[in-house]
Scaffold this motif. Structure first.
Motif: not given
Length: 117
Positions: A78-82
């Motif tokens: 998955g992708q982490f959106y800070e």
């Protein structure tokens, strides 16, 4: 955050320390401190813990150096959106996780295994 969102083993914030949920009853949530360093008799509050890159790494997710902000573990990617403190698991766009307990619950639902730190 309500009791119905939690499972035994979820990690939550009790104000001055993080703890693991050990029981859920009609009367409340039972917890066990993790690295407790505070007073024993403080007001018991229950708050979710914001998901951060640090938590992803603690759980064993590895940073994908080829694709910025991507993390992977055991086939879960998955992708982490800070900016939003959100972790979006690939192919599950509707399952964004903003809090540690949400990631723990989703990971368990997808794999049948608990996330461990």
């Amino acid at each position: 955050m309500t009791r119905s969102e939690l499972r035994i083993g979820n990690i939550i914030d009790r104000g001055d320390y993080h703890c693991k949920v050990t029981g859920i009853t009609e009367d409340g949530i039972m917890t066990e401190p993790i690295n407790y360093e505070g007073e024993r008799f403080v007001e018991q509050i229950t708050k979710p813990i914001l998901l951060t890159e640090e938590w992803l790494v603690k759980f064993g997710f590895e940073y994908d150096v080829l694709e910025e902000f991507y993390f992977e573990m055991n086939g879960i990617r998955g992708q982490f959106y800070e900016e939003e403190n959100s972790f979006e698991i690939d192919h599950y766009e509707l399952a964004n996780c903003y809090y540690v307990h949400q990631l723990q619950n989703l990971y368990f639902a997808l794999t049948g295994k608990e996330l461990k730190i």
